[in-house]
Motif scaffolding. Structure first.
Motif, PDB file in Angstrom:
ATOM      1  N   LYS A 248       0.954  -1.438   0.040  1.00 31.91           N
ATOM      2  CA  LYS A 248       0.005  -0.196  -0.309  1.00 31.91           C
ATOM      3  C   LYS A 248       0.913   1.350  -0.136  1.00 31.91           C
ATOM      4  N   ASP A 249       2.243   0.869   0.620  1.00 29.94           N
ATOM      5  CA  ASP A 249       2.983   2.083   0.190  1.00 29.94           C
ATOM      6  C   ASP A 249       3.790   2.098  -0.940  1.00 29.94           C
ATOM      7  N   ALA A 250       3.246   3.278  -2.005  1.00 25.86           N
ATOM      8  CA  ALA A 250       4.187   3.293  -3.398  1.00 25.86           C
ATOM      9  C   ALA A 250       5.775   3.546  -3.404  1.00 25.86           C
ATOM     10  N   ASN A 251       5.908   3.480  -2.617  1.00 27.69           N
ATOM     11  CA  ASN A 251       7.673   3.371  -2.002  1.00 27.69           C
ATOM     12  C   ASN A 251       8.199   1.750  -2.217  1.00 27.69           C
ATOM     13  N   LEU A 252       7.079   1.534  -2.467  1.00 29.69           N
ATOM     14  CA  LEU A 252       7.718  -0.186  -1.357  1.00 29.69           C
ATOM     15  C   LEU A 252       7.565  -1.315  -2.489  1.00 29.69           C
ATOM     16  N   VAL A 253       8.530  -2.014  -2.843  1.00 30.37           N
ATOM     17  CA  VAL A 253       7.989  -3.096  -3.759  1.00 30.37           C
ATOM     18  C   VAL A 253       8.298  -4.492  -1.944  1.00 30.37           C
ATOM     19  N   ALA A 254       7.634  -5.773  -1.843  1.00 31.40           N
ATOM     20  CA  ALA A 254       8.209  -6.310  -1.361  1.00 31.40           C
ATOM     21  C   ALA A 254       6.636  -7.564  -1.661  1.00 31.40           C
ATOM     22  N   LYS A 255       7.755  -8.865  -1.710  1.00 31.46           N
ATOM     23  CA  LYS A 255       6.985  -9.961  -1.512  1.00 31.46           C
ATOM     24  C   LYS A 255       7.448 -11.147  -0.444  1.00 31.46           C
ATOM     25  N   GLY A 256       6.871 -11.437   0.538  1.00 29.56           N
ATOM     26  CA  GLY A 256       7.396 -12.200   1.115  1.00 29.56           C
ATOM     27  C   GLY A 256       6.986 -13.762   0.902  1.00 29.56           C
ATOM     28  N   ALA A 258       7.325 -18.586   2.517  1.00 31.67           N
ATOM     29  CA  ALA A 258       6.782 -19.150   3.546  1.00 31.67           C
ATOM     30  C   ALA A 258       8.925 -19.496   4.237  1.00 31.67           C
ATOM     31  N   LYS A 259       8.960 -19.912   5.465  1.00 34.06           N
ATOM     32  CA  LYS A 259       9.620 -20.329   5.760  1.00 34.06           C
ATOM     33  C   LYS A 259      10.297 -19.561   6.113  1.00 34.06           C
ATOM     34  N   GLY A 260      10.116 -17.920   6.214  1.00 35.91           N
ATOM     35  CA  GLY A 260      10.400 -16.397   7.087  1.00 35.91           C
ATOM     36  C   GLY A 260      11.542 -15.381   6.330  1.00 35.91           C
ATOM     37  N   VAL A 261      11.725 -15.540   4.849  1.00 41.40           N
ATOM     38  CA  VAL A 261      11.983 -15.042   4.068  1.00 41.40           C
ATOM     39  C   VAL A 261      11.256 -13.876   3.638  1.00 41.40           C
ATOM     40  N   TYR A 262      12.028 -12.945   3.239  1.00 40.44           N
ATOM     41  CA  TYR A 262      11.601 -11.916   2.858  1.00 40.44           C
ATOM     42  C   TYR A 262      12.359 -11.130   2.269  1.00 40.44           C
ATOM     43  N   GLY A 263      11.354  -9.737   1.513  1.00 37.32           N
ATOM     44  CA  GLY A 263      12.324  -9.365   0.415  1.00 37.32           C
ATOM     45  C   GLY A 263      11.686  -7.880   0.411  1.00 37.32           C
ATOM     46  N   ILE A 264      12.448  -6.484  -0.009  1.00 35.95           N
ATOM     47  CA  ILE A 264      11.496  -4.978  -0.151  1.00 35.95           C
ATOM     48  C   ILE A 264      12.268  -4.364  -0.988  1.00 35.95           C
ATOM     49  N   GLY A 265      12.059  -3.342  -2.114  1.00 31.95           N
ATOM     50  CA  GLY A 265      12.706  -2.660  -2.106  1.00 31.95           C
ATOM     51  C   GLY A 265      12.623  -0.978  -2.025  1.00 31.95           C
ATOM     52  N   LEU A 266      13.179  -0.453  -1.498  1.00 25.20           N
ATOM     53  CA  LEU A 266      12.651   1.246  -1.453  1.00 25.20           C
ATOM     54  C   LEU A 266      13.334   2.286  -2.690  1.00 25.20           C
ATOM     55  N   ARG A 267      12.342   2.996  -2.943  1.00 22.82           N
ATOM     56  CA  ARG A 267      12.566   3.144  -4.010  1.00 22.82           C
ATOM     57  C   ARG A 267      13.057   4.752  -3.861  1.00 22.82           C
ATOM     58  N   LYS A 268      12.773   5.665  -3.236  1.00 21.63           N
ATOM     59  CA  LYS A 268      13.026   7.039  -3.512  1.00 21.63           C
ATOM     60  C   LYS A 268      14.605   6.521  -2.476  1.00 21.63           C
ATOM     61  N   GLU A 269      14.943   5.359  -1.766  1.00 24.39           N
ATOM     62  CA  GLU A 269      16.114   5.718  -0.997  1.00 24.39           C
ATOM     63  C   GLU A 269      16.909   4.765  -1.899  1.00 24.39           C
ATOM     64  N   ARG A 270      15.985   3.961  -2.739  1.00 28.24           N
ATOM     65  CA  ARG A 270      18.027   3.287  -3.292  1.00 28.24           C
ATOM     66  C   ARG A 270      18.508   2.204  -3.392  1.00 28.24           C
ATOM     67  N   ILE A 271      17.983   1.623  -2.404  1.00 30.16           N
ATOM     68  CA  ILE A 271      18.216   0.308  -1.242  1.00 30.16           C
ATOM     69  C   ILE A 271      17.015  -0.118  -1.099  1.00 30.16           C
ATOM     70  N   ALA A 272      17.875  -1.415  -1.046  1.00 32.41           N
ATOM     71  CA  ALA A 272      17.099  -2.779  -0.468  1.00 32.41           C
ATOM     72  C   ALA A 272      17.362  -3.687   0.662  1.00 32.41           C
ATOM     73  N   ILE A 273      16.250  -4.327   1.079  1.00 34.64           N
ATOM     74  CA  ILE A 273      16.079  -5.382   1.838  1.00 34.64           C
ATOM     75  C   ILE A 273      15.873  -6.489   2.097  1.00 34.64           C
ATOM     76  N   SER A 274      16.070  -7.988   2.454  1.00 31.58           N
ATOM     77  CA  SER A 274      16.551  -9.443   2.752  1.00 31.58           C
ATOM     78  C   SER A 274      16.170  -9.501   4.456  1.00 31.58           C
ATOM     79  N   LEU A 275      15.021 -10.613   4.349  1.00 35.83           N
ATOM     80  CA  LEU A 275      15.628 -10.906   5.708  1.00 35.83           C
ATOM     81  C   LEU A 275      15.806 -12.734   5.879  1.00 35.83           C
ATOM     82  N   LYS A 276      15.275 -13.614   6.716  1.00 33.21           N
ATOM     83  CA  LYS A 276      15.504 -14.847   6.974  1.00 33.21           C
ATOM     84  C   LYS A 276      15.301 -15.293   8.425  1.00 33.21           C
ATOM     85  N   VAL A 277      14.105 -15.206   8.614  1.00 32.25           N
ATOM     86  CA  VAL A 277      13.690 -15.996  10.305  1.00 32.25           C
ATOM     87  C   VAL A 277      14.677 -17.521  10.080  1.00 32.25           C
TER      88      VAL A 277
END
Length: 334
Positions: A248-256, A258-277
């Motif tokens: 719902k935040d137009a600045n983010l592209v995000a998708k999780g 199964a088993k705790g993995v997640y990826g997020i791209g941030l448009r304005k900041e031009r950085i991205a995050i990934s994580l694994k639980v």
């Protein structure tokens, strides 16, 4: 394993659960900016791969060929949870493409959304393949195979042209060689892929900032699927799930996945995050992601609050009484 403590859960002031994992934050050159645990931990993307699996479908403009709506097309990248509007859109896709539901390789099941599942039970409905959260992705891959004249029945085989193209696409986005990507079998029966966390993050950054993609066709396809994810966020999961809340935040592209993995791209900041639980928990995603966004000084507080509303850090019992708390305890190291 390179994991560190991400979240502690307390009940009555006593530590009850510990969730370990790893986080990687990268910039537009793929350089690791911040991390917790091993930022190169090898991780299966599971359903976090769906936007990339959709790129070959979008390249061939399958949505245009079959006259699909934006809501319907967004399901190619979705882990829908079986609400009525998801099923209506999926039935429309099958009708427009001429695909038979029995041709989907994913198994028959009930919706993941508890209210939607209860509704189907009350109506005495049987399990269906389109209730499966991956059925949108499967429909897209069958439609692509049909359009290309490839065998529609073996589209799940790792040697099938559609699967080969998916691996090449992911390798291109992550800037790794295709033969270096470990393969497994996902819950829905399709091949799934593992990448280091920093490469997962870098791939999501390219979804958010497609100017980083040199190939024109890939860039256009990635742009279109990412835009649709933001335009129709409730199609990607449901009205009460993390992916839809973030999108719902137009600045983010995000998708999780199964088993705790997640990826997020941030448009304005031009950085991205990934994580694994490491224990595969999805319940602690909001706590972790909110803490990461706060740590990097993310400006949209509404997004953070929307996340925490899904799974508050206050733990309550079945009667709604506060009994404990969930606390992010990691520090992002430069």
């Amino acid at each position: 394993m390179g994991f560190t403590t991400l979240v502690n859960e307390y009940r009555g002031g006593v530590l009850e659960n510990v969730h370990y994992g790893a986080i990687s934050v990268v910039d537009e050159k793929g350089t690791i900016l911040y991390s917790a645990g091993d930022p190169e931990h090898m991780t299966f993307l599971r359903s976090a791969a769906k936007p990339f699996q959709a790129i070959p479908v979008m390249k061939r403009k399958i949505d245009k060929i079959y006259g699909l709506t934006g809501q319907e097309t967004a399901l190619f990248a979705a882990s829908h949870r079986g609400e009525a509007f998801h099923i209506d859109a999926l039935e429309s896709i099958l009708h427009k493409t001429g695909i038979q539901e029995e041709g989907l390789h994913c198994c028959a099941t009930y919706p993941l959304n508890e209210d939607a599942k209860a509704e189907r039970h009350r109506a005495h409905e049987s399990k269906r393949r389109i209730f499966h959260n991956c059925s949108g992705k499967h429909s897209g891959l069958i439609a692509l195979s049909k359009h290309m004249g490839w065998d529609e029945h073996s589209y799940y085989d790792p040697e099938h042209p559609v699967q080969q193209e998916i691996v090449e696409t992911l390798a291109y986005m992550a800037e790794v060689s295709a033969n270096s990507i470990p393969l497994g079998v996902d819950g829905c029966g399709l091949p799934i892929f593992a990448l280091p966390l920093n490469k997962i993050a870098y791939s999501f950054l390219k979804l958010a900032c497609p100017d980083l993609i040199e190939d024109t066709d890939t860039r256009d396809a990635a742009t279109r699927i990412a835009v649709l994810m933001n335009e129709f966020p409730d199609m990607i999961a449901d009205t009460k799930f993390v992916c839809s809340a973030l999108l719902k935040d137009a600045n983010l592209v995000a998708k999780g996945g199964a088993k705790g993995v997640y990826g997020i791209g941030l448009r304005k900041e031009r950085i991205a995050i990934s994580l694994k639980v490491s224990d595969g928990s999805e319940q602690v995603w909001p706590c972790i992601i909110a803490s990461i966004l706060e740590s990097i000084g993310y400006s949209n507080r509404e997004t953070i609050d929307r996340l925490l509303a899904l799974a508050p850090n206050t733990i309550v019992n079945d009667g709604g009484t506060e009994v404990g708390e969930r606390r992010a305890v990691f520090e992002l190291k430069a």
